[in-house]
Scaffold this motif. Structure first.
Motif, PDB file in Angstrom:
ATOM      1  N   MET A   1       0.850  -1.175   0.000  1.00  9.63           N
ATOM      2  CA  MET A   1       0.000   0.000   0.000  1.00  9.63           C
ATOM      3  C   MET A   1       0.895   1.238   0.000  1.00  9.63           C
ATOM      4  N   GLU A   5      -2.661   5.703  -0.704  1.00  8.24           N
ATOM      5  CA  GLU A   5      -3.667   4.721  -0.308  1.00  8.24           C
ATOM      6  C   GLU A   5      -3.805   4.646   1.202  1.00  8.24           C
ATOM      7  N   LYS A   6      -2.676   4.685   1.922  1.00 11.82           N
ATOM      8  CA  LYS A   6      -2.712   4.675   3.388  1.00 11.82           C
ATOM      9  C   LYS A   6      -3.409   5.927   3.919  1.00 11.82           C
ATOM     10  N   GLU A   9      -7.079   5.722   3.406  1.00 13.22           N
ATOM     11  CA  GLU A   9      -7.627   4.814   4.415  1.00 13.22           C
ATOM     12  C   GLU A   9      -7.832   5.562   5.740  1.00 13.22           C
ATOM     13  N   ASN A  12     -10.787   7.904   5.450  1.00 15.45           N
ATOM     14  CA  ASN A  12     -12.025   7.148   5.539  1.00 15.45           C
ATOM     15  C   ASN A  12     -12.325   6.730   6.980  1.00 15.45           C
ATOM     16  N   GLU A  13     -11.289   6.344   7.711  1.00 13.31           N
ATOM     17  CA  GLU A  13     -11.482   5.972   9.124  1.00 13.31           C
ATOM     18  C   GLU A  13     -11.973   7.168   9.932  1.00 13.31           C
TER      19      GLU A  13
END
Length: 157
Positions: A1, A5-6, A9, A12-13
């Motif tokens: 990743m 991308e991290k 993420e 989104n969290e």
């Protein structure tokens, strides 16, 4: 990743997954200051985050929409989350427009505690605002780690 991308993420969290987020939305006023300079305007709005964009329910005759129609460049800050970003805001139109059906369903769920109280969907000026992020910074642990996003090119440094 990779880092982008991290970072996505992490965004989104923090903001996704059906959360009702309070963000500060900054626009440029229609009138200039006495010195002739553009004047920033900021207000808190409830927003849903999904895939690099925030979505807001508002009124098409509100100052924020009138300002966005004149200049769609905006900035946001997610309250107490160390996320700052700029992007382009777009009025997606009336809440009951068939093209907004899927988004409407999501927003009604995310904002279920207050949606019907605060919005009159029978008013054709009840609209959805999309804030498409272009660049931004996410700070982790008060600056121990940074994500500097270029959302358009899907990169982070």
């Amino acid at each position: 990743m990779n880092k982008y991308e991290k970072g996505m993420e992490l965004l989104n969290e923090r903001f996704g997954k059906g959360k009702d987020n309070v963000i500060a939305l900054a626009t440029i006023a229609l009138e200039k200051s006495l010195e002739g300079n553009p004047q920033p305007r900021v207000r808190d709005v409830d927003a849903m985050y999904e895939d690099g964009a925030f979505y807001v329910v508002t009124h098409a005759k509100s100052n924020k929409i009138l300002q966005i129609e004149a200049n769609p460049e905006v900035s946001i800050s997610a309250n107490f989350e160390d996320f700052f970003s700029s992007g382009v805001a777009v009025n997606l139109g009336w809440a009951l427009d068939p093209k907004n059906e899927k988004l409407r369903s999501k927003l009604r769920t995310v904002f279920s505690d207050w949606y019907d109280f605060a919005n009159d969907e029978s008013d054709k000026n009840c609209c959805f605002l999309a804030i498409y992020l272009k660049s931004g910074t996410l700070r982790i642990d008060h600056g121990v780690e940074f994500y500097r996003f270029d959302f358009e090119n899907k990169t982070a440094q």
